[in-house]
Design a protein around this motif. Structure first.
Motif, PDB file in Angstrom:
ATOM      1  N   THR A 206       8.435  63.888 -20.508  1.00  9.14           N
ATOM      2  CA  THR A 206       8.297  65.067 -19.648  1.00  9.14           C
ATOM      3  C   THR A 206       9.213  66.157 -20.165  1.00  9.14           C
ATOM      4  O   THR A 206      10.414  65.929 -20.318  1.00  9.14           O
ATOM      5  CB  THR A 206       8.662  64.736 -18.189  1.00  9.14           C
ATOM      6  N   GLY A 207       8.640  67.305 -20.440  1.00 10.74           N
ATOM      7  CA  GLY A 207       9.419  68.450 -20.870  1.00 10.74           C
ATOM      8  C   GLY A 207       9.688  69.384 -19.705  1.00 10.74           C
ATOM      9  O   GLY A 207       9.182  69.205 -18.597  1.00 10.74           O
ATOM     10  N   VAL A 208      10.516  70.388 -19.941  1.00  8.73           N
ATOM     11  CA  VAL A 208      10.826  71.376 -18.913  1.00  8.73           C
ATOM     12  C   VAL A 208      10.620  72.775 -19.492  1.00  8.73           C
ATOM     13  O   VAL A 208      10.686  72.974 -20.714  1.00  8.73           O
ATOM     14  CB  VAL A 208      12.269  71.238 -18.383  1.00  8.73           C
ATOM     15  N   ALA A 209      10.363  73.714 -18.614  1.00 10.65           N
ATOM     16  CA  ALA A 209      10.212  75.114 -19.019  1.00 10.65           C
ATOM     17  C   ALA A 209      10.774  75.992 -17.917  1.00 10.65           C
ATOM     18  O   ALA A 209      10.593  75.699 -16.728  1.00 10.65           O
ATOM     19  CB  ALA A 209       8.747  75.457 -19.280  1.00 10.65           C
ATOM     20  N   THR A 210      11.465  77.055 -18.291  1.00 14.93           N
ATOM     21  CA  THR A 210      11.964  78.003 -17.302  1.00 14.93           C
ATOM     22  C   THR A 210      10.927  79.094 -17.092  1.00 14.93           C
ATOM     23  O   THR A 210      10.099  79.373 -17.965  1.00 14.93           O
ATOM     24  CB  THR A 210      13.285  78.639 -17.754  1.00 14.93           C
ATOM     25  N   GLY A 211      10.962  79.710 -15.925  1.00 12.83           N
ATOM     26  CA  GLY A 211      10.006  80.763 -15.633  1.00 12.83           C
ATOM     27  C   GLY A 211      10.519  81.700 -14.569  1.00 12.83           C
ATOM     28  O   GLY A 211      11.550  81.473 -13.929  1.00 12.83           O
ATOM     29  N   ARG A 212       9.787  82.804 -14.389  1.00 14.34           N
ATOM     30  CA  ARG A 212      10.136  83.822 -13.384  1.00 14.34           C
ATOM     31  C   ARG A 212       8.903  84.106 -12.545  1.00 14.34           C
ATOM     32  O   ARG A 212       7.792  84.269 -13.063  1.00 14.34           O
ATOM     33  CB  ARG A 212      10.601  85.109 -14.064  1.00 14.34           C
ATOM     34  N   PHE A 213       9.106  84.165 -11.235  1.00 11.20           N
ATOM     35  CA  PHE A 213       8.024  84.546 -10.341  1.00 11.20           C
ATOM     36  C   PHE A 213       7.866  86.063 -10.371  1.00 11.20           C
ATOM     37  O   PHE A 213       8.847  86.800 -10.242  1.00 11.20           O
ATOM     38  CB  PHE A 213       8.326  84.112  -8.909  1.00 11.20           C
ATOM     39  N   GLY A 214       6.646  86.499 -10.547  1.00 10.84           N
ATOM     40  CA  GLY A 214       6.372  87.921 -10.487  1.00 10.84           C
ATOM     41  C   GLY A 214       7.025  88.730 -11.582  1.00 10.84           C
ATOM     42  O   GLY A 214       7.150  89.947 -11.459  1.00 10.84           O
ATOM     43  N   ALA A 215       7.482  88.063 -12.666  1.00 12.09           N
ATOM     44  CA  ALA A 215       8.150  88.789 -13.736  1.00 12.09           C
ATOM     45  C   ALA A 215       7.183  89.736 -14.443  1.00 12.09           C
ATOM     46  O   ALA A 215       7.560  90.786 -14.922  1.00 12.09           O
ATOM     47  CB  ALA A 215       8.749  87.811 -14.741  1.00 12.09           C
ATOM     48  N   ARG A 216       5.932  89.339 -14.511  1.00  9.40           N
ATOM     49  CA  ARG A 216       4.881  90.166 -15.085  1.00  9.40           C
ATOM     50  C   ARG A 216       3.555  89.617 -14.569  1.00  9.40           C
ATOM     51  O   ARG A 216       3.525  88.537 -13.983  1.00  9.40           O
ATOM     52  CB  ARG A 216       4.938  90.141 -16.620  1.00  9.40           C
ATOM     53  N   PRO A 217       2.461  90.316 -14.755  1.00 10.86           N
ATOM     54  CA  PRO A 217       1.192  89.775 -14.259  1.00 10.86           C
ATOM     55  C   PRO A 217       0.967  88.365 -14.777  1.00 10.86           C
ATOM     56  O   PRO A 217       1.065  88.091 -15.972  1.00 10.86           O
ATOM     57  CB  PRO A 217       0.160  90.764 -14.823  1.00 10.86           C
ATOM     58  N   ALA A 218       0.708  87.457 -13.861  1.00 15.45           N
ATOM     59  CA  ALA A 218       0.603  86.040 -14.220  1.00 15.45           C
ATOM     60  C   ALA A 218      -0.861  85.627 -14.278  1.00 15.45           C
ATOM     61  O   ALA A 218      -1.654  85.952 -13.402  1.00 15.45           O
ATOM     62  CB  ALA A 218       1.342  85.188 -13.197  1.00 15.45           C
ATOM     63  N   PRO A 219      -1.240  84.883 -15.303  1.00 14.68           N
ATOM     64  CA  PRO A 219      -2.603  84.383 -15.381  1.00 14.68           C
ATOM     65  C   PRO A 219      -2.813  83.238 -14.399  1.00 14.68           C
ATOM     66  O   PRO A 219      -1.866  82.714 -13.792  1.00 14.68           O
ATOM     67  CB  PRO A 219      -2.707  83.892 -16.829  1.00 14.68           C
ATOM     68  N   ARG A 220      -4.060  82.828 -14.252  1.00 14.13           N
ATOM     69  CA  ARG A 220      -4.358  81.704 -13.364  1.00 14.13           C
ATOM     70  C   ARG A 220      -3.697  80.442 -13.884  1.00 14.13           C
ATOM     71  O   ARG A 220      -3.204  79.618 -13.122  1.00 14.13           O
ATOM     72  CB  ARG A 220      -5.871  81.521 -13.264  1.00 14.13           C
ATOM     73  N   TRP A 221      -3.672  80.284 -15.195  1.00 12.77           N
ATOM     74  CA  TRP A 221      -3.076  79.102 -15.804  1.00 12.77           C
ATOM     75  C   TRP A 221      -1.698  79.444 -16.349  1.00 12.77           C
ATOM     76  O   TRP A 221      -1.499  80.506 -16.937  1.00 12.77           O
ATOM     77  CB  TRP A 221      -3.941  78.584 -16.958  1.00 12.77           C
ATOM     78  N   VAL A 222      -0.762  78.576 -16.127  1.00  9.00           N
ATOM     79  CA  VAL A 222       0.537  78.681 -16.773  1.00  9.00           C
ATOM     80  C   VAL A 222       0.439  77.913 -18.087  1.00  9.00           C
ATOM     81  O   VAL A 222       0.130  76.722 -18.093  1.00  9.00           O
ATOM     82  CB  VAL A 222       1.660  78.096 -15.901  1.00  9.00           C
ATOM     83  N   ARG A 223       0.664  78.601 -19.179  1.00  8.15           N
ATOM     84  CA  ARG A 223       0.521  77.957 -20.486  1.00  8.15           C
ATOM     85  C   ARG A 223       1.895  77.672 -21.068  1.00  8.15           C
ATOM     86  O   ARG A 223       2.733  78.572 -21.199  1.00  8.15           O
ATOM     87  CB  ARG A 223      -0.281  78.833 -21.446  1.00  8.15           C
ATOM     88  N   VAL A 224       2.123  76.417 -21.404  1.00 12.03           N
ATOM     89  CA  VAL A 224       3.382  76.019 -22.025  1.00 12.03           C
ATOM     90  C   VAL A 224       3.194  75.969 -23.536  1.00 12.03           C
ATOM     91  O   VAL A 224       2.077  76.035 -24.055  1.00 12.03           O
ATOM     92  CB  VAL A 224       3.853  74.643 -21.500  1.00 12.03           C
ATOM     93  N   MET A 225       4.310  75.849 -24.243  1.00  7.08           N
ATOM     94  CA  MET A 225       4.248  75.799 -25.701  1.00  7.08           C
ATOM     95  C   MET A 225       3.498  74.545 -26.152  1.00  7.08           C
ATOM     96  O   MET A 225       3.547  73.499 -25.507  1.00  7.08           O
ATOM     97  CB  MET A 225       5.658  75.777 -26.297  1.00  7.08           C
ATOM     98  N   ASP A 226       2.844  74.669 -27.285  1.00 14.72           N
ATOM     99  CA  ASP A 226       2.163  73.507 -27.855  1.00 14.72           C
ATOM    100  C   ASP A 226       3.143  72.606 -28.593  1.00 14.72           C
ATOM    101  O   ASP A 226       3.010  71.380 -28.571  1.00 14.72           O
ATOM    102  CB  ASP A 226       1.055  73.968 -28.816  1.00 14.72           C
ATOM    103  N   ASP A 227       4.136  73.204 -29.244  1.00 16.90           N
ATOM    104  CA  ASP A 227       5.162  72.440 -29.953  1.00 16.90           C
ATOM    105  C   ASP A 227       6.454  72.505 -29.152  1.00 16.90           C
ATOM    106  O   ASP A 227       7.006  73.584 -28.942  1.00 16.90           O
ATOM    107  CB  ASP A 227       5.382  73.009 -31.362  1.00 16.90           C
ATOM    108  N   TRP A 228       6.915  71.346 -28.712  1.00 22.28           N
ATOM    109  CA  TRP A 228       8.101  71.293 -27.874  1.00 22.28           C
ATOM    110  C   TRP A 228       9.354  71.148 -28.726  1.00 22.28           C
ATOM    111  O   TRP A 228       9.334  70.546 -29.797  1.00 22.28           O
ATOM    112  CB  TRP A 228       8.000  70.129 -26.896  1.00 22.28           C
ATOM    113  N   ARG A 229      10.457  71.691 -28.190  1.00 21.38           N
ATOM    114  CA  ARG A 229      11.732  71.665 -28.909  1.00 21.38           C
ATOM    115  C   ARG A 229      12.745  70.870 -28.105  1.00 21.38           C
ATOM    116  O   ARG A 229      12.915  71.068 -26.900  1.00 21.38           O
ATOM    117  CB  ARG A 229      12.242  73.101 -29.097  1.00 21.38           C
TER     118      ARG A 229
END
Length: 904
Positions: A206-229
């Motif tokens: 399980t990976g993690v990702a940080t994000g912001r609500f309403g930071a910019r127009p958000a798509p229906r899908w939240v897309r994470v990176m394909d290559d994880w670090r």
């Protein structure tokens, strides 16, 4: 006294992302076999309903015969009765054609219906015979798919750290067919389901990702990176074990710098200090930590000890050899006796070696340990630090290695390098933890999320204190404080307060409360221990009883509503229900409260509205992010300073946030960045921030508010309130007594929602009781569930196709979804049990689940998977992923002008 509570939601979130897309486990299903089983069940249902009608016709035919035992219809009558029983039991008669002729002679319509039933029953026999080859082919495809998934490096990288032994056996065991291979197969399946269906961060599972609500127009899908670090760190337990070996060496420890236990004091006869003891964890466990305890300790004053402490006061730090040599010189004592004296002080904790500790803010624990060794400026320490260069280099390479084969070899190198260090210390056979590395993995940063509507969540927060496991302890502490120091009292000796609280009251209180069962065998609520007769405890008990009463009433209404059942409907808690509970809670004017909620967003399949599923709720500042700050502190825009700046903005007027660390780190889960402007230094600790930002215990005092009874910390030097916060991932009860007690004055909390506690079960249906989903507004407080015991579940022993058919029949009868999560526990509470994913369409999944069913009396609870496969909102190039959001909310209580103020 009136006060104003200002509520706000944090604009940041942490996304916890399952490593594999959910669809990856579809290939493990027995698609053809499930279709076959559903066809069998459909035919069985038709046979059952047709058989009932046919039975009625046969009943009439039997009634038309002469009932006399010796009459002319006796044989025919017995034959018809036997035929009726066979049809009722879904059994074929021995002579079908003769049976049809005999019935048709009495009733042509019944004979025609019997002929059709027998024809369909014969088709069922043929259909049943098709099951085994279909399932064999499905299992072969499923096992091939499992082998394919195990070739996925994201899965193998996580497995390598979670179970190195199993990882090393994967290829050979999957090639086999015996019992050992099947056992390994079930273990591997549990990891596959963990990586695809759950969201507990661990390496690449399980990976993690940080994000912001309403930071910019958000798509229906939240897309994470394909290559994880990933970020890799050595298990800090390894460093603790090396430090123990160094301290055990009578030659090397002579070069170690000693300091007296911080915060020591005394009177004419005794020296008072905090003695810390460490109980080593189980190094064979996948996750382990050393348990630390502290207690106030007293040593009788002596001229030698007084002069030694005066020397420390003058010099600050002395090497072990300097102390021993000083003792020999001053007292003319035998050097061996002097060594024994210093060793005794070290064992008693009167002096410590803090340079070998791992601090919570260390970004590179191994590098910090090496730096401490080199700072000793001794040949042996330089050599030891040099030997650790090899493990350090291996760690650096490991982080950039993307293949499991390469990482497997690096782990061998790492273990070998650490063995060389142990050999240098004279302990080549000393143990090492099973888990040498901890890895956190980033799936992205600063993702965009839609601006949520938190109205339902804010409403639910009002009742969370009723579920808080720590609230009774907080109220009890304030009651003890009032009893000891009076209303509005003040205590300047915090160390003495903590000691008296534990010795005189709290330790025994905890032993009693640990045996408390919240709900007794009759289903009645058991009140909290209230030795001090506190109104706050009584109010808490009343609030909990009110919630139980409201749930019972809602449950009764739910069962009486026409057209509803626990299998399909929701149980909704109204605004009045929550207001009744919150109105009974004791006044909670805490000044500031921070909460962390773990949520999943799911579309309601019936109404289409968006649901917010509340999984867990905690209290604590920056809790969603603290463990992962190291992962996001690299680069030009590190996360820790931004979190610290956000905390400063949230600080109530006239207060500061100060971290309580709990002392040196005993688990990697407690490592994090600097997230507060101040740090409280408890006795036995050295502090990690600059001196001007350290708040030592002798600078703090406790002050009670005469109106509310709330006890707060204040600083002499800063002249303001100090709000303690804990940023680690150990539960506060695992911390030493002093920091644990200080956290009773913090905004931390633990509020697991068990909404059904004390509510009677509904009627059992063949050993299974069910509960509906519990909802308030758009917030799901509890998923639909089905409870039974292991002994009521389909038993092993049938042929495999028959076993799958039994599970399909059981699932259909009780109305369970195709995919669920199951917990198996020995008792009714189910504490500590982890849910396991169960797919009723996969015999592989069912076989892995059945390994948990060791006792027929064990309780089994199945819960709906919500969101389901069609409700996921996070994707990558691999597909859609199961995710969980961690979000923060903050409540600040501001008093009106002219209201009571703290005494200075």
């Amino acid at each position: 006294m009136d006060s104003t509570a200002e509520w706000q939601a944090g604009d940041r979130f942490l996304l916890r992302v399952a490593g594999l897309p959910l669809a990856s486990v579809d290939a493990l299903c027995c698609g053809a076999s499930v279709g076959w089983a559903e066809e069998v069940l459909a035919v069985e249902e038709t046979l059952r309903s047709d058989g009932e009608r046919l039975g009625d016709l046969l009943h009439l035919a039997v009634g038309a015969t002469d009932p006399s035992p010796d009459g002319p219809d006796a044989a025919r009558r017995r034959e018809l009765l036997r035929l009726r029983r066979q049809i009722h039991n879904n059994k074929l008669p021995g002579r079908p054609e003769a049976a049809v002729e005999a019935v048709a002679a009495l009733d042509p319509a019944a004979g025609e219906r019997l002929a059709r039933w027998l024809e369909l029953r014969g088709e069922l026999e043929k259909l049943l015979a098709e099951g085994e080859p279909l399932l064999a082919a499905d299992l072969e495809r499923g096992r091939a798919a499992l082998r394919g998934l195990l070739a996925d490096e994201r899965l193998r990288l996580g497995l390598l750290l979670a179970s190195p032994v199993l990882d090393g056996q994967v290829d050979s065991l999957l090639a086999g067919t015996g019992g050992r291979a099947r056992k390994a197969e079930r273990s591997l399946l549990s990891y596959v389901y963990r990586a695809a269906c759950k969201t507990s961060p661990f390496s690449t599972f399980t990976g993690v990702a940080t994000g912001r609500f309403g930071a910019r127009p958000a798509p229906r899908w939240v897309r994470v990176m394909d290559d994880w670090r990933g970020q890799v760190r050595l298990n800090v337990v390894v460093l603790a074990r090396l430090a123990e070996l160094i301290l055990a060496d009578p030659v090397r420890r002579r070069d170690l710098p000693l300091r007296p236990a911080s915060g020591w004091g005394g009177d004419e006869d005794r020296i008072r200090y905090v003695r810390r003891s460490v109980a080593a964890g189980d190094d064979a466990a996948a996750v382990t930590f050393d348990a630390v305890k502290d207690r106030l300790f007293f040593l009788r004053r002596s001229g030698t000890l007084d002069r030694l402490l005066a020397l420390f006061a003058e010099r600050g730090e002395l090497r072990y050899a300097e102390v021993a040599d000083w003792l020999a010189e001053v007292h003319g004592a035998d050097p061996a006796d002097c060594e024994t004296y210093v060793s005794a002080l070290l064992q008693l904790g009167m002096v410590r070696v803090p340079c070998l500790d791992t601090e919570v803010h260390s970004a590179d624990p191994l590098g910090s340990f090496q730096a401490s060794l080199r700072a000793l400026e001794r040949p042996w320490a330089d050599r030891l630090a040099g030997l650790l260069d090899t493990p350090a280099a291996t760690l650096g390479r490991y982080a950039f290695a993307t293949g499991s084969a390469e990482r497997r070899e690096l782990l061998r190198e790492l273990r070998g390098g650490l063995r060389a260090v142990q050999a240098e210390l004279g302990a080549p056979d000393a143990g090492l933890p099973q888990t040498l590395l901890y890895e956190d993995v980033s799936a992205g940063r600063e993702l965009a999320g839609p601006e949520p509507d938190w109205a339902g969540l804010r409403s639910v927060e009002r009742i969370l204190p009723a579920f808080d496991l720590t609230l009774a302890q907080r109220i009890t502490f304030e009651g003890f404080f009032a009893a000891r120091y009076g209303s509005g009292g003040r205590c300047d000796d915090l160390l003495g307060l903590v000691h008296d609280f534990h010795e005189d009251f709290f330790d025994q209180y905890l032993s009693f409360t640990a045996r408390r069962t919240p709900i007794d065998a009759s289903g009645a609520y058991v009140p909290e221990e209230n030795w001090l007769g506190l109104s706050g405890i009584r109010a808490l008990d009343t609030a909990r009883r009110t919630f139980i009463d409201r749930m019972r009433a809602a449950w009764e209404r739910h069962g009486e509503e026409p057209g509803t059942s626990a299998d399909v409907a929701e149980l909704r808690l109204s605004e009045a229900d929550l207001a009744a509970v919150s109105g009974e809670l004791p006044p909670l004017d805490r000044g500031f409260a921070a909460r962390c909620h773990h949520l999943q967003l799911a579309p309601d399949p019936v109404s289409g509205r968006q649901l917010t599923v509340l999984n867990r709720s905690y209290g604590g500042l920056s809790f969603p992010f603290s463990r992962f700050t190291g992962l996001y502190d690299e680069g030009a825009d590190p996360l820790s300073p931004r979190l610290r700046a956000g905390a400063d903005r949230l600080t109530p007027p006239g207060a500061v946030f100060a971290e309580v660390t709990g002392g040196p780190v005993t688990t990697n889960l407690n490592l994090h960045g600097e997230l507060t402007s101040y740090e409280i230094v408890c006795p036995g600790e050295t502090g990690t921030l600059p001196e001007e930002r350290l708040l030592r215990l002798d600078d703090l005092y406790a002050q009670a508010d005469a109106d509310t009874g709330r006890v707060a910390l204040r600083s002499h030097r800063l002249g303001c309130e100090v709000i303690p916060v804990y940023l680690g991932y150990l539960v506060p009860l695992a911390l030493p007594a002093i920091p644990r007690t200080l956290l009773l004055l913090s905004p931390s909390s633990m509020s697991p929602l068990d909404v059904w506690a004390g509510v009677p079960q509904g009627p059992s249906r063949e050993g299974v009781t069910s509960r509906p989903r519990v909802v308030h507004g758009d917030v799901v407080l509890s998923r639909r569930s089905w409870t039974t015991t292991a002994g009521e579940l389909p038993a092993r022993g049938a042929r495999e196709a028959g076993h799958l058919l039994e599970w399909r029949r059981w699932r259909r009868f009780h109305g369970l979804p195709e995919r669920v999560f199951a917990t198996v526990t020995a008792g009714p509470a189910g504490a500590g049990a982890k849910p396991q994913y169960v797919d009723f369409g996969s015999l592989l999944s069912l076989a892995a689940f059945e390994t948990l069913l060791r006792d027929p009396d064990h309780r089994v609870v199945f819960r709906e998977m919500l969101p389901g496969p069609d409700g996921l909102h996070t994707c990558s190039a691999r597909g859609t992923h199961v995710t969980e959001l961690a979000v923060e909310t903050f409540t600040t209580t501001r008093r009106p002008e002219g209201g009571p103020r703290w005494q200075s």
